[in-house]
Each structure stands twice: as C-alpha cells, then as structure tokens.
Design an enzyme around this catalytic site. Structure first.
Site, PDB file in Angstrom:
ATOM      1  N   SER A 124     -18.584   2.447  15.533  1.00 15.58           N
ATOM      2  CA  SER A 124     -18.207   1.203  16.209  1.00 15.58           C
ATOM      3  C   SER A 124     -19.038   0.012  15.744  1.00 15.58           C
ATOM      4  CB  SER A 124     -18.424   1.405  17.712  1.00 15.58           C
ATOM      5  OG  SER A 124     -18.482   0.163  18.376  1.00 15.58           O
ATOM      6  N   GLU A 126     -20.161  -2.050  17.611  1.00 24.91           N
ATOM      7  CA  GLU A 126     -21.228  -2.251  18.605  1.00 24.91           C
ATOM      8  C   GLU A 126     -22.581  -1.804  18.059  1.00 24.91           C
ATOM      9  OE1 GLU A 126     -21.287  -3.655  21.845  1.00 24.91           O
ATOM     10  OE2 GLU A 126     -19.370  -4.445  21.180  1.00 24.91           O
ATOM     11  N   TYR A 148     -24.253   2.438  24.999  1.00 22.82           N
ATOM     12  CA  TYR A 148     -23.097   2.857  24.189  1.00 22.82           C
ATOM     13  C   TYR A 148     -23.380   2.648  22.703  1.00 22.82           C
ATOM     14  CZ  TYR A 148     -18.516   2.466  21.951  1.00 22.82           C
ATOM     15  OH  TYR A 148     -17.461   2.589  21.084  1.00 22.82           O
TER      16      TYR A 148
HETATM   17  P1  GDP Z   1     -16.734  -4.428  23.626  1.00 19.80           P
HETATM   18  O1  GDP Z   1     -16.896  -5.398  22.506  1.00 19.80           O
HETATM   19  O2  GDP Z   1     -16.537  -3.020  23.165  1.00 19.80           O
HETATM   20  O3  GDP Z   1     -17.789  -4.532  24.664  1.00 19.80           O
HETATM   21  O4  GDP Z   1     -15.298  -4.795  24.288  1.00 19.80           O
HETATM   22  P2  GDP Z   1     -14.924  -5.501  25.671  1.00 19.80           P
HETATM   23  O5  GDP Z   1     -13.480  -5.840  25.558  1.00 19.80           O
HETATM   24  O6  GDP Z   1     -15.337  -4.662  26.835  1.00 19.80           O
HETATM   25  O7  GDP Z   1     -15.817  -6.823  25.701  1.00 19.80           O
HETATM   26  C1  GDP Z   1     -15.694  -7.818  24.705  1.00 19.80           C
HETATM   27  C2  GDP Z   1     -16.542  -9.025  25.084  1.00 19.80           C
HETATM   28  O8  GDP Z   1     -15.962  -9.677  26.197  1.00 19.80           O
HETATM   29  C3  GDP Z   1     -17.981  -8.686  25.493  1.00 19.80           C
HETATM   30  O9  GDP Z   1     -18.837  -9.614  24.911  1.00 19.80           O
HETATM   31  C4  GDP Z   1     -17.968  -8.863  27.000  1.00 19.80           C
HETATM   32  O10 GDP Z   1     -19.222  -9.208  27.567  1.00 19.80           O
HETATM   33  C5  GDP Z   1     -16.984 -10.003  27.125  1.00 19.80           C
HETATM   34  N1  GDP Z   1     -16.421 -10.135  28.476  1.00 19.80           N
HETATM   35  C6  GDP Z   1     -16.419 -11.256  29.246  1.00 19.80           C
HETATM   36  N2  GDP Z   1     -15.866 -10.993  30.430  1.00 19.80           N
HETATM   37  C7  GDP Z   1     -15.489  -9.695  30.421  1.00 19.80           C
HETATM   38  C8  GDP Z   1     -14.872  -8.853  31.396  1.00 19.80           C
HETATM   39  O11 GDP Z   1     -14.544  -9.254  32.491  1.00 19.80           O
HETATM   40  N3  GDP Z   1     -14.631  -7.556  31.024  1.00 19.80           N
HETATM   41  C9  GDP Z   1     -14.993  -7.081  29.779  1.00 19.80           C
HETATM   42  N4  GDP Z   1     -14.730  -5.817  29.473  1.00 19.80           N
HETATM   43  N5  GDP Z   1     -15.605  -7.856  28.870  1.00 19.80           N
HETATM   44  C10 GDP Z   1     -15.854  -9.146  29.181  1.00 19.80           C
END
Ligand code: GDP
Length: 323
Positions: A124, A126, A148
């Site tokens: 990933s 990440e 993670y």
């Molecule tokens: P990730 O890149 O695997 O963590 O995928 P996510 O879709 O969970 O998050 C992408 C980005 O969106 C991260 O930087 C989160 O902090 C941001 N983000 C902002 N608000 C939200 C929220 O309400 N839910 C999630 N999942 N991410 C959020």
C-alpha cells in the site's frame, strides 16, 4: 491447462474485481472466507456460482495449509487484511496480526506445501506516509504514519525476504488508493459519494468528515486488479507502484462530487474532530513508470470519471431502495 487462483479477501472490493477478471481469463477461482455469523457476500453475489468459496482465516496457519493442499492453486493473491487506516489505531495489535503476520502465515504455507505457487502481496502507498520524495516510486523510503502503514511495511518486506530467502515467485504491488462503487462506506471517497446521493435525494442534510486538506492519488480498482495479475505473470517477481500520477485533495473530491448533482459542498460538509486522525498522511502521488514499462499497465479511468461513476452508482442504488 486451467489455471487455479486462490484469493484471500475475496469478499472485499479488490477481491471481487480480481475474481471477475480471473474468471474472464479462464481461471478457476477459489476464495478464502472467514467464518462469520453474518453474510458478507454482496460484492460477489453475481459470480458466486462460478467460484469456490472455502473457509479459512489468515490468523490460522493450519487452515491456510489445508486450503493450499486441498485445492492446489497455481497463484495466490493475498488481499485479506484489516484494511481501514482509521481503525488501525484502536486495533493496532489486531492490525499487526492480520495485515502483517497474515502475510508470513501465507508465505510459510506456500513454502511448506508447494514453493512453486506464485504469490501476490497487496502492499500500500500508506507505507510512504510522511513522504520522502514526490512522486513516490519503488525506491522511495517508507515512513508509515499509522499502525496499518507499519503493518503493511512488514508485509512488504517479508514478501521481499521470502523471494530472496526461499526463491518464491512473490511480488509486491504498492497500490495507491483505488476506489469504485464497491468501496466500503468508511473510506472517504465512498463516504462522500454516498452522502452526496443521500443529500440530493433528501435523505440526509449534512456530511461530517475529517480533514479536507489531505491529498491522495485515487484510481479505479477495476484497473488496479489487472496490474496484480500482470505482476504474477512476469518471468521474475518484483515490486511495482500502481498509481495514476495525479493527486487531489479531499476538498476537491467534495467540491466535484457535490457539483455533479448541482450542490455546493460548503452548504453540507461539516468538519468533525472525531474523524481527524492521530497522525495524517498529507500527500500521496505515485510514479507508476516501472509498471508502465514492464507490465504495459496504465490506468483507464481518471479521477473525475471515477467520482462520477461512484456518485451515479450511489444515486441509482439509493433511489432504488426508496422505490
Ligand atoms: P486511506 O488513504 O487509506 O487512509 O483512505 P481513506 O479513504 O480512509 O482516507 C483518505 C484521506 O481522507 C485521509 O487523509 C483521511 O484522513 C481523509 N479523510 C477526511 N475525512 C475523512 C473521513 O470522514 N473518513 C475517512 N475515511 N477519511 C477521511
């Protein structure tokens, strides 16, 4: 000869697209499923009769060995994990058990049952976390920012290590964020597109999310599973970044998704500290030139096409539920 593939995590977004793709290639598809009191088959319901579902758990080595011994797959696509970054702080040890050690259990099972089985590890972006260079490629140093991300770094290196120590054909796909109408509702793209549809249809007023500033390289999951397969078909295994090379902020995602249904995101989006993460990954943007050169892979769906696809699918699904 019919090729057989085992997919762990077959009920997830990527597992379902990969299963469809492999079936189209003429594969026999075996899917590993955890025992669960509730059914979780909605993403594969349409292909369920064409695949074989077997029970096993990446926390249980013997169950993995039994599946490899009983079904003799030629290829294993290891997608099963605790995959939500947000949950990894509150379940850090569980994330390590599944997302990190699950990889070792599968690699050990391959080593002991049949080291000729080819292996794909779902790594990933990440892992890049607080990025060392922009854009990120296969040589960029890792600096994970969540339990993670830390677990995925372990999974990546154990894959490289079993390739180098035991000669296993093990590849690691460093996939940047990839989304689709099948994305889980906890991830930000789907959370936004689902809320846009519900707000448009009068079922919800506001959308509570975390930071609007992080930037991600978002591609379409259906494109990304083809890269997984392609890595496994190479004569030599390797590590490949899979990304679009474009980055957009969560704010741009909201702005565009709401605009698609003639709404202004500023009228509906509310920042809620509950969704702010203890440590953030501010910017991800991948350089997939190696995948392009070696695998001939390139994305076919742009960010805007992807978000439109997801908003339209959510509008359709929610309207259908209401009728
Ligand atoms: P990730 O890149 O695997 O963590 O995928 P996510 O879709 O969970 O998050 C992408 C980005 O969106 C991260 O930087 C989160 O902090 C941001 N983000 C902002 N608000 C939200 C929220 O309400 N839910 C999630 N999942 N991410 C959020």
């Amino acid at each position: 000869m019919t090729k057989r593939a085992l997919i762990t995590g077959i009920t997830g977004q990527d597992g379902s697209y990969l299963a469809e793709f492999l079936l189209d290639q003429g594969y026999e598809v075996i899917g590993l499923m955890r025992r669960s009191a509730t059914s979780n088959l909605e993403r594969i319901a349409h292909i369920q009769e064409r695949i074989t579902l077997v029970s096993g758990d990446i926390g249980d080595q013997v169950s993995l060995m039994n599946v490899l011994r009983d079904y003799h797959p030629h290829e294993v696509y290891h997608l099963a994990a605790q995959t939500f970054v947000g949950a990894s702080w509150s379940q850090a040890a569980l994330t390590g058990e599944t997302t990190a050690l699950g990889v070792t259990r599968m690699l050990d099972s391959i080593r002991l049952i049949d080291p000729e089985i080819r292996f794909y590890q779902a790594s990933s972006s990440e892992m890049f976390g607080r990025v060392r260079t922009v854009p990120q490629n296969e040589d960029t140093a890792f600096y994970p920012r969540s339990p993670y991300g830390v677990a995925k770094v372990y999974g990546h290196w154990i894959t490289v290590n079993y390739r180098e120590s035991h000669g296993i054909h093990a590849s690691s796909g460093i996939l940047f964020n990839h989304e689709s109408p099948r994305r889980g509702l906890e991830f930000v793209t789907r959370k936004v597109t689902n809320a846009v549809a519900r707000i448009k249809l009068g079922q919800q007023q506001e959308l509570r999310i975390g930071s609007l500033e992080p930037k991600r390289d978002w591609g379409f999951a259906g494109d990304y599973v083809k890269a997984m397969w392609s890595m496994v078909q190479q004569e030599s295994p390797g590590d490949f970044v899979i990304a679009t090379g474009q980055t957009h902020s969560v704010r741009e995602l909201c702005e565009y998704a709401f605009k698609l249904v003639d709404l202004n995101y500023e009228d509906h989006v509310v920042t809620d500290p509950a969704f702010i993460r203890p440590a953030e990954v501010d910017l991800l943007v991948g350089d997939a030139s190696k995948a392009n050169e070696v695998l001939g892979w390139k994305p076919s769906v742009s960010f805007h096409e992807l978000i439109e696809m997801m908003v339209m699918a959510d509008l359709k699904a929610i309207a259908a539920q209401g009728s």
